[in-house]
Each structure stands twice: as structure tokens, then as C-alpha cells.
Design a protein around this motif. Structure first.
Motif, PDB file in Angstrom:
ATOM      1  N   ALA A  20       1.996   6.694   2.404  1.00 53.99           N
ATOM      2  CA  ALA A  20       1.644   7.073   3.772  1.00 53.99           C
ATOM      3  C   ALA A  20       0.538   6.176   4.316  1.00 53.99           C
ATOM      4  O   ALA A  20       0.595   5.734   5.472  1.00 53.99           O
ATOM      5  CB  ALA A  20       1.224   8.548   3.817  1.00 53.99           C
ATOM      6  N   TRP A  21      -0.474   5.890   3.483  1.00 57.35           N
ATOM      7  CA  TRP A  21      -1.565   5.018   3.925  1.00 57.35           C
ATOM      8  C   TRP A  21      -1.044   3.613   4.207  1.00 57.35           C
ATOM      9  O   TRP A  21      -1.368   3.006   5.229  1.00 57.35           O
ATOM     10  CB  TRP A  21      -2.678   4.973   2.871  1.00 57.35           C
ATOM     11  N   HIS A  22      -0.224   3.092   3.310  1.00 57.94           N
ATOM     12  CA  HIS A  22       0.292   1.739   3.479  1.00 57.94           C
ATOM     13  C   HIS A  22       1.118   1.642   4.775  1.00 57.94           C
ATOM     14  O   HIS A  22       1.003   0.658   5.521  1.00 57.94           O
ATOM     15  CB  HIS A  22       1.129   1.329   2.272  1.00 57.94           C
ATOM     16  N   GLU A  23       1.914   2.640   5.050  1.00 56.76           N
ATOM     17  CA  GLU A  23       2.691   2.636   6.293  1.00 56.76           C
ATOM     18  C   GLU A  23       1.759   2.626   7.502  1.00 56.76           C
ATOM     19  O   GLU A  23       1.986   1.889   8.469  1.00 56.76           O
ATOM     20  CB  GLU A  23       3.593   3.868   6.334  1.00 56.76           C
ATOM     21  N   ARG A  24       0.711   3.416   7.439  1.00 56.93           N
ATOM     22  CA  ARG A  24      -0.258   3.464   8.543  1.00 56.93           C
ATOM     23  C   ARG A  24      -0.968   2.121   8.745  1.00 56.93           C
ATOM     24  O   ARG A  24      -1.126   1.659   9.868  1.00 56.93           O
ATOM     25  CB  ARG A  24      -1.294   4.562   8.296  1.00 56.93           C
ATOM     26  N   ASP A  42       5.021  -3.531  -5.452  1.00 51.82           N
ATOM     27  CA  ASP A  42       4.591  -2.270  -6.074  1.00 51.82           C
ATOM     28  C   ASP A  42       3.162  -1.889  -5.665  1.00 51.82           C
ATOM     29  O   ASP A  42       2.480  -1.163  -6.380  1.00 51.82           O
ATOM     30  CB  ASP A  42       4.718  -2.340  -7.591  1.00 51.82           C
ATOM     31  N   HIS A  43       2.726  -2.343  -4.492  1.00 53.47           N
ATOM     32  CA  HIS A  43       1.362  -2.086  -4.037  1.00 53.47           C
ATOM     33  C   HIS A  43       1.032  -0.595  -4.048  1.00 53.47           C
ATOM     34  O   HIS A  43      -0.025  -0.191  -4.534  1.00 53.47           O
ATOM     35  CB  HIS A  43       1.138  -2.668  -2.643  1.00 53.47           C
ATOM     36  N   SER A  44       1.891   0.234  -3.519  1.00 51.77           N
ATOM     37  CA  SER A  44       1.608   1.666  -3.441  1.00 51.77           C
ATOM     38  C   SER A  44       1.521   2.300  -4.826  1.00 51.77           C
ATOM     39  O   SER A  44       0.683   3.179  -5.063  1.00 51.77           O
ATOM     40  CB  SER A  44       2.656   2.378  -2.591  1.00 51.77           C
ATOM     41  N   GLU A  45       2.350   1.871  -5.748  1.00 49.44           N
ATOM     42  CA  GLU A  45       2.303   2.398  -7.110  1.00 49.44           C
ATOM     43  C   GLU A  45       1.009   1.988  -7.802  1.00 49.44           C
ATOM     44  O   GLU A  45       0.382   2.786  -8.508  1.00 49.44           O
ATOM     45  CB  GLU A  45       3.512   1.917  -7.923  1.00 49.44           C
ATOM     46  N   GLN A  94      -5.385   9.785   8.589  1.00 45.77           N
ATOM     47  CA  GLN A  94      -4.063  10.104   9.136  1.00 45.77           C
ATOM     48  C   GLN A  94      -3.036  10.275   8.022  1.00 45.77           C
ATOM     49  O   GLN A  94      -2.169  11.155   8.102  1.00 45.77           O
ATOM     50  CB  GLN A  94      -3.629   9.014  10.114  1.00 45.77           C
ATOM     51  N   ALA A  95      -3.144   9.459   6.992  1.00 45.76           N
ATOM     52  CA  ALA A  95      -2.225   9.581   5.851  1.00 45.76           C
ATOM     53  C   ALA A  95      -2.437  10.907   5.126  1.00 45.76           C
ATOM     54  O   ALA A  95      -1.471  11.515   4.640  1.00 45.76           O
ATOM     55  CB  ALA A  95      -2.417   8.400   4.893  1.00 45.76           C
ATOM     56  N   LEU A  96      -3.685  11.365   5.052  1.00 50.33           N
ATOM     57  CA  LEU A  96      -3.945  12.679   4.452  1.00 50.33           C
ATOM     58  C   LEU A  96      -3.183  13.756   5.220  1.00 50.33           C
ATOM     59  O   LEU A  96      -2.576  14.657   4.616  1.00 50.33           O
ATOM     60  CB  LEU A  96      -5.443  12.982   4.448  1.00 50.33           C
TER      61      LEU A  96
END
Length: 152
Positions: A20-24, A42-45, A94-96
Motif C-alpha cells: 500500500a505504501w509503495h503504491e502511494r 521484491d521491494h515490498s517484500e 494513507q497506507a495505514l
């Protein structure tokens, strides 16, 4: 009492938050600049593994990907970037909400405080050069009460 890691849903919960943060941030015209040089698939992982370790979970990041020194060096040598930091924190908040946390929830506040602290201090300490980052840094640990003393 559960750890922040457990309360956040463990690795899977943190991975959802990282996605969610990465998308934001990729949608933010200022913060996305930090990724203009590219990023790992694999940044989010990797980010979720880092958070897992920092928030009281298993040492996933250190065992699989690297150490704190490498992370800080990757974020260093870019000069001051206060607006980018503010916007990255806003994207995190916002991701939270995107993953279902309410700003009135204690977990929301603890995660916000952790991210704000990490963004404005740990990842922002060596603005002049990545070469200034010392070797063998410990990955900071965050609890319900904030930054934990590495000696504890």
C-alpha cells in the motif's frame, strides 16, 4: 503483550502495508523521484521483512537481505529532502488507512511514530555521502514504547 509485529498482522500484514505504501509513493510526484533510478521487483517484500525485524518479529531482513549499514547507505548522500520526507510520511499514513487502520488506534500511532522517526533520523542522518555511514550498524528495534535500547 503482543509485539508491534504481531499486532500489525505479522509478515503478511506488514507486506500488505508495504504494498500500500509503495503504491502511494509511486503515485506521488515528489516521493516517486526516490525510485526514478529503479527498484527491485521484491521491494515490498524486502521492506516488510525489514519492518518485521524492526517491530519485534524475526530477523528476516538481516538473515535474507543484508544489514542496517547497507540500508542506511542506500538512503544516504542525497542532501536534505524535507518535503520528500513529509510526503513519504503522509503516504505512509494513507497506507495505514488503506490496510484498515484507524488514526484513533494505538497501532496506527505506533507505526506512524516509527515511520516518522526512521524517515527523519535513521535514513536521513548521512545527507552528504553514503561513505560517511559507519560499518556494522544495528537494525533499530521499535516497541509499543518507541525506540528500544539495543542493550536491552
Amino acid at each position: 503483550m503482543t509485539t508491534v509485529y504481531e499486532a500489525a498482522g505479522g509478515y503478511d500484514g506488514l507486506r500488505q502495508l508495504a504494498l500500500a505504501w509503495h503504491e502511494r509513493v509511486m503515485a506521488d510526484q515528489v516521493v516517486s523521484h526516490a525510485f526514478s533510478h529503479g527498484f527491485r521487483a521484491d521491494h515490498s517484500e524486502r521492506l516488510a521483512a525489514y519492518w518485521a525485524e524492526a517491530l519485534g518479529g524475526p530477523a528476516m531482513y538481516s538473515e535474507r537481505y543484508g544489514d542496517q549499514t547497507a540500508v542506511v547507505r542506500m538512503h544516504s548522500g542525497n542532501g536534505p529532502h524535507e518535503e520528500m520526507d513529509r510526503r513519504a510520511i503522509s503516504c505512509f499514513d494513507q497506507a495505514l488507512a488503506d490496510v484498515g487502520l484507524d488514526a484513533e488506534d494505538r497501532l496506527w500511532q505506533v507505526l506512524h511514530d516509527y515511520w516518522s522517526w526512521a524517515t527523519t533520523s535513521v535514513m536521513n542522518r548521512y545527507q552528504e555521502s553514503a561513505d560517511d555511514v559507519p560499518a556494522r550498524l544495528d537494525l533499530p528495534s521499535w516497541s509499543w514504547d518507541g525506540l528500544r535500547d539495543p542493550a536491552s
